[in-house]
Design an enzyme around this catalytic site. Structure first.
Site, PDB file in Angstrom:
ATOM      1  N   SER A 133       0.818  -1.210   0.000  1.00 13.44           N
ATOM      2  CA  SER A 133       0.000   0.000   0.000  1.00 13.44           C
ATOM      3  C   SER A 133       0.851   1.259   0.000  1.00 13.44           C
ATOM      4  CB  SER A 133      -0.940  -0.001   1.212  1.00 13.44           C
ATOM      5  OG  SER A 133      -1.928  -1.000   1.082  1.00 13.44           O
ATOM      6  N   TYR A 226      -9.190  -7.416  -2.321  1.00 12.68           N
ATOM      7  CA  TYR A 226      -8.702  -7.525  -3.692  1.00 12.68           C
ATOM      8  C   TYR A 226      -9.860  -7.778  -4.650  1.00 12.68           C
ATOM      9  CZ  TYR A 226      -4.039  -7.986  -1.655  1.00 12.68           C
ATOM     10  OH  TYR A 226      -2.879  -7.778  -0.962  1.00 12.68           O
TER      11      TYR A 226
END
Length: 377
Positions: A133, A226
């Site tokens: 991230s 996801y």
């Protein structure tokens, strides 16, 4: 004995990041760890050897690998570098666990304890360790700047004596971390921003950053935040509806990825052809095959007057902050492995258990083990 950290100079072409920055090195040494580095390891990120106070510089990589208890890396080690590792060594970094079965098998066979930062679970407690991230946010920011630089028009609306210039229309495909940062950056630059993701739950996040979310009635949410791979029928529907939107955009930034699989194709050649000449596509998925059929890795190509840019290692283009953020991710993860300067992982800890890739001559994650054994059969 105190844990000895080793930080080699990255050998991947064009990699300017470093796994440890001076401020984080000082923090780790204050906790009782020893730090060894290869001279010049931080040069690409503008950190001189002299900035690393009290860090021991080890000239030869073989000596560094031999002395280190834990090796900190950005890019995965090469086969030659893995061969320098002993069974008492741990490796922490990006290891591409699903993308390179041979590398994983080699780490297993060397008896190395390897932790893949790609496998850090996306749970609240692990946010400070989530290197995917942190680096994706950098990639999204830079993607918007790359698009603005390539575009032959302004991003913001301008009212001048010569008339009013309308804002550029920017579509961001994929509203994960990279996509959201691209949305925010394009919006700050004054563009009219649109967003699309197969995960409907990202709508509110995209809207909060100034984007208009395109609702194509296709849902591809999967575990862990996801996206799953769409069915053939879902792909057909998505491409038909998305193509209509792409044709009217000045800029398209693509960020869609499926872990362990080639990037999904979201922009076909026909849709590129339908875009206005002078339009721009920045494909952040270029390294895994690209979200655009016309993407060529490491190149900016033209198709019917449309520019398609396929950059490699976008976080590495901002190596100072990318290195600082990544080093903090590693340091936070090390807190789970080291106690009072000594090696002592809690193997029952959820974050440790899900991040370990190889241990005791075994591949730990089922999905990775199946991929490796399937490739060997």
């Amino acid at each position: 004995m105190a844990v000895k950290l080793g930080v080699p100079k990255e050998t991947a072409a064009g990699e300017c990041r470093v796994a440890l920055v001076p401020a984080v090195a000082a923090q780790l040494m204050a906790k009782g760890l020893e730090v060894r580095m290869q001279p010049g390891a931080g040069a690409g990120a503008f950190f001189a050897d002299g900035d690393y106070h009290d860090v021991r510089m080890v000239e030869e990589p073989a000596d560094l690998y031999r002395e280190a208890d834990v090796l900190l890396r950005v890019q995965p080690p090469t086969p030659e570098e893995i061969d320098l590792l002993g069974p008492e060594t741990a490796v922490l970094g990006f290891l591409d666990p699903l993308g390179d079965p041979d590398r994983v098998a080699r780490l297993r066979d060397r008896g190395v304890t390897a932790f893949a930062m790609e496998l850090v679970p996306r749970i609240a407690r692990a946010q400070s360790m989530d290197a995917l991230s942190s680096q994706a946010s950098i990639a999204g920011y830079k993607a918007a700047l790359l698009a603005a630089d390539l575009a032959p028009r302004f991003f913001p609306m301008l009212t001048t004596a010569a008339g009013t210039v309308r804002p550029a229309k920017v579509l961001v495909l994929g509203a994960g971390v990279a996509g959201l940062q691209a949305i925010a950056t394009a919006h700050r630059l004054g563009a009219s921003v649109f967003a699309y993701d197969v995960r409907p739950e990202t709508r509110e996040q995209a809207a909060s950053l100034g984007a208009t979310f395109l609702d194509l009635d296709v849902s591809g949410s999967a575990e862990g935040g996801y996206a799953r791979e769409l069915t053939d029928e879902e792909k057909r529907k998505e491409q038909e509806l998305l193509g209509e939107q792409i044709a009217g955009m000045d800029v398209v930034i693509t960020t869609a990825a499926v872990p362990g699989r080639p990037a999904p194709v979201l922009v076909r050649e026909a849709e590129v052809t339908a875009m206005r000449p002078g339009s721009v596509i920045v494909d952040l998925a270029a390294e895994t095959g690209g979200n655009c059929e016309c993407t060529v890795l490491d190149e900016t190509v033209r198709h019917e007057g449309v520019m398609i840019h396929g950059p490699r290692n976008v976080p590495g283009k901002l190596p100072v902050h990318a290195s600082e953020m990544y080093a903090r991710n590693l340091a936070n993860f090390l807190d789970l492995l080291v106690d009072g300067g000594h090696w002592g992982p809690d193997w029952e800890d959820e974050v440790v258990a899900k991040t370990v890739l190889t241990r005791n001559g075994e591949i730990v994650p089922d999905a990775v083990r199946e991929r490796v054994e399937g490739g060997a059969s």
